[in-house]
Scaffold this motif. Structure first.
Motif, PDB file in Angstrom:
ATOM      1  N   SER A   1       0.833  -1.203   0.000  1.00 10.70           N
ATOM      2  CA  SER A   1       0.000   0.000   0.000  1.00 10.70           C
ATOM      3  C   SER A   1       0.864   1.248   0.000  1.00 10.70           C
TER       4      SER A   1
ATOM      5  N   SER B   1      -0.237   4.027   1.746  1.00  8.32           N
ATOM      6  CA  SER B   1      -0.810   4.851   2.809  1.00  8.32           C
ATOM      7  C   SER B   1       0.267   5.214   3.834  1.00  8.32           C
TER       8      SER B   1
ATOM      9  N   SER C   1      -0.928   6.540   7.692  1.00  2.93           N
ATOM     10  CA  SER C   1      -1.408   5.467   8.569  1.00  2.93           C
ATOM     11  C   SER C   1      -0.273   4.536   8.950  1.00  2.93           C
ATOM     12  N   LEU C   2       0.609   4.259   8.000  1.00  3.71           N
ATOM     13  CA  LEU C   2       1.721   3.363   8.259  1.00  3.71           C
ATOM     14  C   LEU C   2       2.680   3.956   9.281  1.00  3.71           C
TER      15      LEU C   2
ATOM     16  N   GLU D   1       1.271   3.568  12.726  1.00  2.00           N
ATOM     17  CA  GLU D   1       1.360   2.215  13.270  1.00  2.00           C
ATOM     18  C   GLU D   1       2.778   1.859  13.682  1.00  2.00           C
TER      19      GLU D   1
ATOM     20  N   ASN E   1       2.524   2.691  17.795  1.00  2.24           N
ATOM     21  CA  ASN E   1       1.776   1.493  18.181  1.00  2.24           C
ATOM     22  C   ASN E   1       1.877   1.275  19.688  1.00  2.24           C
TER      23      ASN E   1
ATOM     24  N   ALA F   1      -0.207  -5.311  12.760  1.00  2.00           N
ATOM     25  CA  ALA F   1      -0.990  -4.100  12.497  1.00  2.00           C
ATOM     26  C   ALA F   1      -0.358  -3.279  11.381  1.00  2.00           C
ATOM     27  N   ALA F   2       0.965  -3.130  11.405  1.00  2.00           N
ATOM     28  CA  ALA F   2       1.649  -2.352  10.367  1.00  2.00           C
ATOM     29  C   ALA F   2       1.578  -3.047   9.013  1.00  2.00           C
TER      30      ALA F   2
ATOM     31  N   ARG G   1      -0.726  -5.078   7.871  1.00  2.33           N
ATOM     32  CA  ARG G   1      -2.072  -5.014   7.278  1.00  2.33           C
ATOM     33  C   ARG G   1      -2.254  -3.733   6.483  1.00  2.33           C
ATOM     34  N   ILE G   2      -1.625  -2.658   6.935  1.00  2.85           N
ATOM     35  CA  ILE G   2      -1.705  -1.389   6.224  1.00  2.85           C
ATOM     36  C   ILE G   2      -0.721  -1.362   5.059  1.00  2.85           C
ATOM     37  N   ALA G   3       0.506  -1.827   5.294  1.00  3.05           N
ATOM     38  CA  ALA G   3       1.562  -1.715   4.295  1.00  3.05           C
ATOM     39  C   ALA G   3       1.424  -2.730   3.167  1.00  3.05           C
TER      40      ALA G   3
ATOM     41  N   PRO H   1      -1.503  -5.064   2.211  1.00  2.00           N
ATOM     42  CA  PRO H   1      -2.845  -5.646   2.368  1.00  2.00           C
ATOM     43  C   PRO H   1      -3.040  -6.933   1.585  1.00  2.00           C
TER      44      PRO H   1
END
Length: 313
Positions: A149, A151, A154-155, A158, A162, A269-270, A272-274, A276
């Motif tokens: 991703s 983003s 957001s990354l 996280e 975090n 968590a990171a 899932r954003i980086a 996907p």
């Protein structure tokens, strides 16, 4: 050799999971125990950090942090070429194995305490520093392969804000600023109760690890072997880094334990954003159902025996 009582609590949780007993802790309590351990480890490390020159500790951190950069670069080609995993999965798993498990670190500390083996009490500094490099390398590997991703905001949130970084890093700062005398009024809660809280937390960790065993069929033989063989390799790299940093035998053992561990809190968590596209349940199953139990039941006693002059015996 007598089993560490902490390992017995993990075994109780694992047994409960295997027989499908209703032993899951209330979600709020599990979260509270997790927050407590992060903050307690930070406070304890910060108290000791106040006794040492910060520059000296940061110099020691250089070879230690290098492990967090190197491990994903080792894992990724193994997963791609031998395991034939898609780039997204390989990058995500590599990031998990380059980062660290706070729970594994806590078990290693408790094990050395039970053996009476000394170690540098500011080691939580290295845990905080090791959370981030592997995430960056994992993202770079994914982007290099054309996945992931974009983003950035957001990354970054996280990675740097975090739960693990915020609480353990905050605890380090508070402990370092307050010093041993300042922390003394709350020591009965954050120092004296630490091992008891860890024991209760490990009951839940054992239960969670056993509950993940049903996913092993999808993981396959290769990843099962990877999750078992990577910890000793990571431990070797960690031990070398600890020796290069000039740490005591107990400190070297803890860095070896960090090298052997795999994250299952901050990195998922990171990732899932980086990334996907990755199958994130594979990473969680590997780190939680295979690598974490291996380290708790086999790895940590072995690392202690080999690296602290046989004190574990």
């Amino acid at each position: 050799m007598t089993l560490d009582i902490i390992i017995l609590f993990f075994g109780l949780g694992a047994f409960a999971g295997l027989v499908r007993a209703d032993l899951t802790l209330p979600p709020g309590l599990y979260e509270t125990l997790s927050l407590y351990l992060l903050l307690a480890l930070g406070l304890k490390g910060g108290m000791e950090l106040s006794r040492f020159p910060l520059g000296e500790v940061m110099l020691q951190a250089v070879p230690v942090v290098s492990v967090g950069l190197l491990l994903p670069l080792i894992c990724y080609p193994i997963l791609r070429r031998l395991g034939r995993l898609p780039a997204a999965d390989a990058a995500s798993i590599a990031a998990h194995y380059g980062s660290v498990s706070v729970a594994t670190f806590a078990v290693g500390i408790a094990h050395l305490d039970s053996l009476g083996v000394a170690y540098e009490a500011y080691l939580p500094v290295f845990v905080v520093l090791l959370e981030m490099p592997a995430i960056g390398v994992g993202i770079w590997l994914a982007r290099r392969a054309g996945v992931g991703s974009r983003s950035q905001a957001s990354l970054a949130h996280e990675i740097f804000l975090n739960k693990g970084i915020l609480l353990m890093g905050g605890g380090l700062a508070i402990g370092a600023l307050a010093g041993p005398q300042g922390v003394e009024p709350i020591a009965p809660v954050f120092v004296d109760l630490f091992k008891g809280v860890l024991a209760l937390f490990l009951v839940e960790m054992g239960f969670l690890a056993a509950s993940r065993l049903k996913d092993l069929r999808e993981v396959g033989v290769f990843l099962l072997a990877f999750g078992t063989l990577m910890p000793p390799l990571g431990a070797v790299l960690g031990a070398v880094a600890g020796k290069l940093a000039g740490l005591s035998p107990g400190g070297v053992m803890i860095i070896a334990t960090l090298g052997a561990s795999a994250s299952y809190i901050a990195v998922p968590a990171a990732m899932r954003i980086a990334i996907p596209e990755a199958r994130h349940h594979l990473s969680i199953t590997l780190s939680l159902a295979i690598t974490f139990p291996f380290n708790v039941l086999v790895g940590i006693p072995l690392y202690a025996r080999l690296l602290t002059g046989g004190a574990a015996g």
